[in-house]
Design a protein around this motif. Structure first.
Motif, PDB file in Angstrom:
ATOM      1  N   ILE A 118       0.854  -1.200   0.000  1.00  0.00           N
ATOM      2  CA  ILE A 118       0.000   0.000   0.000  1.00  0.00           C
ATOM      3  C   ILE A 118       0.890   1.249   0.000  1.00  0.00           C
ATOM      4  N   ARG A 119       1.865   1.236   0.889  1.00  0.00           N
ATOM      5  CA  ARG A 119       2.761   2.387   1.043  1.00  0.00           C
ATOM      6  C   ARG A 119       3.456   2.708  -0.278  1.00  0.00           C
ATOM      7  N   GLN A 120       3.979   1.677  -0.922  1.00  0.00           N
ATOM      8  CA  GLN A 120       4.759   1.936  -2.133  1.00  0.00           C
ATOM      9  C   GLN A 120       3.873   2.367  -3.293  1.00  0.00           C
ATOM     10  N   ILE A 121       2.645   1.858  -3.348  1.00  0.00           N
ATOM     11  CA  ILE A 121       1.726   2.300  -4.402  1.00  0.00           C
ATOM     12  C   ILE A 121       1.456   3.798  -4.226  1.00  0.00           C
ATOM     13  N   VAL A 122       1.188   4.205  -2.988  1.00  0.00           N
ATOM     14  CA  VAL A 122       0.891   5.612  -2.721  1.00  0.00           C
ATOM     15  C   VAL A 122       2.093   6.486  -3.086  1.00  0.00           C
ATOM     16  N   ILE A 123       3.265   6.072  -2.638  1.00  0.00           N
ATOM     17  CA  ILE A 123       4.467   6.888  -2.891  1.00  0.00           C
ATOM     18  C   ILE A 123       4.719   7.000  -4.398  1.00  0.00           C
ATOM     19  N   THR A 124       4.578   5.897  -5.115  1.00  0.00           N
ATOM     20  CA  THR A 124       4.851   5.921  -6.562  1.00  0.00           C
ATOM     21  C   THR A 124       3.811   6.781  -7.283  1.00  0.00           C
ATOM     22  N   LEU A 125       2.540   6.666  -6.862  1.00  0.00           N
ATOM     23  CA  LEU A 125       1.504   7.511  -7.474  1.00  0.00           C
ATOM     24  C   LEU A 125       1.850   8.988  -7.275  1.00  0.00           C
ATOM     25  N   GLU A 126       2.314   9.315  -6.080  1.00  0.00           N
ATOM     26  CA  GLU A 126       2.667  10.722  -5.813  1.00  0.00           C
ATOM     27  C   GLU A 126       3.841  11.166  -6.680  1.00  0.00           C
ATOM     28  N   ILE A 127       4.789  10.269  -6.899  1.00  0.00           N
ATOM     29  CA  ILE A 127       5.930  10.634  -7.754  1.00  0.00           C
ATOM     30  C   ILE A 127       5.439  10.939  -9.177  1.00  0.00           C
ATOM     31  N   TYR A 128       4.432  10.202  -9.631  1.00  0.00           N
ATOM     32  CA  TYR A 128       3.855  10.477 -10.945  1.00  0.00           C
ATOM     33  C   TYR A 128       3.092  11.813 -10.946  1.00  0.00           C
ATOM     34  N   GLY A 129       2.716  12.271  -9.751  1.00  0.00           N
ATOM     35  CA  GLY A 129       1.976  13.528  -9.680  1.00  0.00           C
ATOM     36  C   GLY A 129       0.496  13.353  -9.387  1.00  0.00           C
ATOM     37  N   VAL A 130       0.103  12.153  -8.953  1.00  0.00           N
ATOM     38  CA  VAL A 130      -1.314  11.916  -8.648  1.00  0.00           C
ATOM     39  C   VAL A 130      -1.657  12.570  -7.310  1.00  0.00           C
ATOM     40  N   LYS A 131      -2.797  13.254  -7.277  1.00  0.00           N
ATOM     41  CA  LYS A 131      -3.204  13.960  -6.057  1.00  0.00           C
ATOM     42  C   LYS A 131      -4.324  13.217  -5.321  1.00  0.00           C
ATOM     43  N   GLN A 132      -5.167  12.543  -6.095  1.00  0.00           N
ATOM     44  CA  GLN A 132      -6.316  11.878  -5.465  1.00  0.00           C
ATOM     45  C   GLN A 132      -6.037  10.387  -5.289  1.00  0.00           C
ATOM     46  N   ILE A 133      -5.744   9.999  -4.060  1.00  0.00           N
ATOM     47  CA  ILE A 133      -5.471   8.584  -3.766  1.00  0.00           C
ATOM     48  C   ILE A 133      -6.327   8.211  -2.563  1.00  0.00           C
ATOM     49  N   VAL A 134      -7.096   7.134  -2.709  1.00  0.00           N
ATOM     50  CA  VAL A 134      -7.944   6.723  -1.587  1.00  0.00           C
ATOM     51  C   VAL A 134      -7.798   5.227  -1.310  1.00  0.00           C
ATOM     52  N   GLY A 135      -8.076   4.861  -0.071  1.00  0.00           N
ATOM     53  CA  GLY A 135      -8.137   3.461   0.301  1.00  0.00           C
ATOM     54  C   GLY A 135      -9.592   3.069   0.454  1.00  0.00           C
ATOM     55  N   ILE A 136      -9.954   1.883  -0.073  1.00  0.00           N
ATOM     56  CA  ILE A 136     -11.314   1.375   0.111  1.00  0.00           C
ATOM     57  C   ILE A 136     -11.266   0.487   1.355  1.00  0.00           C
ATOM     58  N   PRO A 137     -12.027   0.807   2.402  1.00  0.00           N
ATOM     59  CA  PRO A 137     -11.879   0.044   3.646  1.00  0.00           C
ATOM     60  C   PRO A 137     -12.508  -1.352   3.584  1.00  0.00           C
ATOM     61  N   PHE A 138     -11.888  -2.294   4.258  1.00  0.00           N
ATOM     62  CA  PHE A 138     -12.417  -3.653   4.442  1.00  0.00           C
ATOM     63  C   PHE A 138     -12.787  -4.361   3.138  1.00  0.00           C
ATOM     64  N   GLY A 139     -11.849  -4.420   2.242  1.00  0.00           N
ATOM     65  CA  GLY A 139     -12.010  -5.221   1.026  1.00  0.00           C
ATOM     66  C   GLY A 139     -13.114  -4.726   0.114  1.00  0.00           C
ATOM     67  N   TYR A 140     -13.591  -5.625  -0.738  1.00  0.00           N
ATOM     68  CA  TYR A 140     -14.639  -5.240  -1.691  1.00  0.00           C
ATOM     69  C   TYR A 140     -15.899  -4.730  -0.977  1.00  0.00           C
ATOM     70  N   ARG A 141     -16.078  -5.131   0.275  1.00  0.00           N
ATOM     71  CA  ARG A 141     -17.244  -4.668   1.041  1.00  0.00           C
ATOM     72  C   ARG A 141     -17.287  -3.147   1.119  1.00  0.00           C
ATOM     73  N   GLY A 142     -16.100  -2.540   1.172  1.00  0.00           N
ATOM     74  CA  GLY A 142     -15.998  -1.092   1.295  1.00  0.00           C
ATOM     75  C   GLY A 142     -16.645  -0.350   0.131  1.00  0.00           C
ATOM     76  N   PHE A 143     -16.867  -1.060  -0.993  1.00  0.00           N
ATOM     77  CA  PHE A 143     -17.519  -0.422  -2.140  1.00  0.00           C
ATOM     78  C   PHE A 143     -19.018  -0.276  -1.920  1.00  0.00           C
ATOM     79  N   SER A 144     -19.582  -1.133  -1.039  1.00  0.00           N
ATOM     80  CA  SER A 144     -21.037  -1.114  -0.919  1.00  0.00           C
ATOM     81  C   SER A 144     -21.552  -0.658   0.449  1.00  0.00           C
ATOM     82  N   GLU A 145     -20.769  -0.889   1.519  1.00  0.00           N
ATOM     83  CA  GLU A 145     -21.264  -0.531   2.854  1.00  0.00           C
ATOM     84  C   GLU A 145     -21.280   0.992   2.984  1.00  0.00           C
TER      85      GLU A 145
END
Ligand code: ATP
Ligand code: MG
Length: 486
Positions: A118-145
């Motif tokens: 997770i950490r490295q994905i976030v850091i690499t996205l930031e190096i590319y210049g991405v500003k909007q990064i979110v975590g979906i909580p508790f697996g696929y469930r986080g998409f619906s709860e």
């Protein structure tokens, strides 16, 4: 020659616009200044990966070319080479960093290294210049709860998460239908999804990718395989496995000390491995304290002259104590089938450790007794922080997941293959679990009663007790050395 082709955005959007990547330039500038004199061509050592770069996966000699299911250059040849796409940053990217909303989700069970990825994905996205990064909580469930809010992520949030185990985002099994997940992805405006999980999660990721394609929405879905069991096809190893083997040493050592210090002591350690016994095998080999190792791939008998119990009796008579290591999926034939399923639809396995303990006690009751201790360190191991070697693996996998998404690939997963980092099409790696004694194709080879060959000559033999020899040493794998089997 056969190539695993991986889905690319231009397959469905032939007119998709690409942009020059700034990723490497940012990385390169300070370094090239510092070493300008020593490295006349910084392009060479800080360059991009070409889309045509491949890594040789394997060379197979088929009895007939048609059985290879692949195109051969020469129709009469039966040698087939398989190549996979090399991972890494591309010169042309298919997303403008400022238009990216990236989401990360972790599903299934815990595994050491989730936070590192997770950490490295976030850091690499930031190096590319991405500003909007979110975590979906508790697996696929986080998409619906409805009560589970997206977790905003940044380098600041993730800076030290790798110092502890678990998942910053939480995990779960089960969850919403694929179409509901994609509805949610559209509503949230997510266009890059990073999915960390096992075979179930990857089946889900691939279905999400297909659904996005069907709806013609430009979303890159990229997986990072998380399986502590190391049971993903075609990959050298998956993150968390190394840590698990190392941590299992503590449980094995405790079982050994308990068994060794007791009168007629027998220790049992159950380790993870539903369909593949890699952890049990490696942990046993590393420890030098295991007398019998039971894995799902090798059928064994409990009773009878060649059974585990008879051998334990021999060990008690000759050494005074013994230690057994069992993978959770070993000996399931002996256990009553419950047909119970978890929230994701996986069969709930019976507890081979408890069963062994009961059977061993019963067997020795009339013949001098045995002091049996059973250790199940599963949850202690899964919750560990990644060790150094897994930490490195996670870091490079996380980086390459982001490079793959920016390069416009989707429905892919990142892995290490013949020591190189590569992108696989998801269906290729989840068609079946990787097993010990697998043939080069990944199928289980003929596992005979006494001795059969395995994987590329690495595994030498299978003993009558489901006890193995490695690297050409055939026989029972004993805690005090190797000795032959009758
Ligand atoms: P582990 O190795 O810990 O078992 P896993 O990824 O296999 O990891 P599962 O619990 O099997 O864990 O699945 C994780 C998620 O993937 C669940 O939310 C489940 O609903 C979803 N999933 C599993 N199989 C499929 C499938 N065939 N199609 C779509 N989604 C799936
Ligand atoms: Mg699974």
């Amino acid at each position: 020659e056969a190539r695993f082709n991986i889905p690319h955005i231009t397959d469905v959007f032939p007119d998709a616009v690409s942009y020059p990547s700034t990723f490497c330039l940012k990385m390169r500038t300070p370094v090239s200044e510092e070493f300008a004199e020593g490295y006349p061509s910084d392009e060479k050592w800080h360059g991009y990966i070409n889309n045509n770069d491949r890594v040789l996966l394997k060379v197979i000699n088929y009895s007939s070319p048609s059985s290879a299911g692949a195109e051969c250059i020469d129709p009469n040849c039966s040698w087939v080479e398989q190549w996979v796409h090399r991972a890494g940053p591309r010169e042309k990217i298919f997303f403008k960093p400022e238009e990216v909303k990236a989401a990360i989700v972790t599903c299934g069970g815990l595994c050491p290294g989730l936070n590192d990825v997770i950490r490295q994905i976030v850091i690499t996205l930031e190096i590319y210049g991405v500003k909007q990064i979110v975590g979906i909580p508790f697996g696929y469930r986080g998409f619906s709860e409805k009560d589970l809010a997206e977790m905003p992520l940044s380098r600041k949030v993730v800076q030290n998460v790798h110092l502890s185990g678990g998942s910053l985002l939480g995990v779960s099994r089960g969850g919403p239908k694929v179409s509901d997940i994609v509805d949610s992805i559209q509503e949230r405006g997510i266009n890059m999804l990073f999915v960390l999980g096992g075979n179930g999660t990857h089946a889900g990721a691939n279905a999400i990718h297909d659904e996005c394609r069907r709806r013609r929405i430009k979303v890159a879905v990229v997986g990072v395989p998380k399986t502590i069991d190391n049971d993903i096809m075609l990959m050298d190893k998956t993150f968390g496995f190394d840590t698990a083997v190392e941590e299992a040493q503590r449980a094995i050592n405790s079982a050994y000390i308990e068994a060794h210090s007791a009168y007629r002591g027998i220790g049992i350690v159950k380790l993870m491995g539903r369909s593949s016994g890699f952890i049990a095998m490696q942990a046993s080999l590393a420890s030098g304290q295991i007398d019998i190792c039971l894995i799902p791939e090798v059928p064994f008998n409990l009773h009878g002259p060649h059974g585990v119990l008879r051998h334990l009796r021999y060990l008690l008579e000759t050494k005074g104590s013994a230690v057994v290591c069992a993978a959770e999926g070993a000996g399931q034939d002996f256990l009553e089938k419950t047909n119970a399923k978890d929230a994701s639809g996986n069969a709930v396995l019976g507890d081979i450790g408890v069963y062994l303990q009961q059977e061993i006690k019963k067997y020795f009751k009339e013949i001098g007794g045995a002091d049996v201790k059973y250790i199940d360190p599963t949850y202690m191991i899964r919750a560990c922080r990644a060790n150094a070697s897994d930490g490195i693996l996670c870091t490079v996998l996380g980086q390459n997941a982001v490079h793959g998404a920016f390069a416009g690939y989707s429905g892919i997963t990142v892995g290490i293959c013949n020591t190189h980092y590569v992108y696989f099409p998801i269906p290729e790696v989840i068609s079946k679990p990787r097993v010990i004694f697998g043939t080069i194709e990944g199928n289980v080879g003929s596992v005979g009663k006494d001795a059969t060959l395995g994987n590329g000559g690495n595994v030498a033999a299978v003993g009558k007790f489901g006890i193995f020899g490695m690297l050409g040493i055939v026989g029972i794998f004993g805690s005090d050395g190797m000795f032959g089997i009758g």
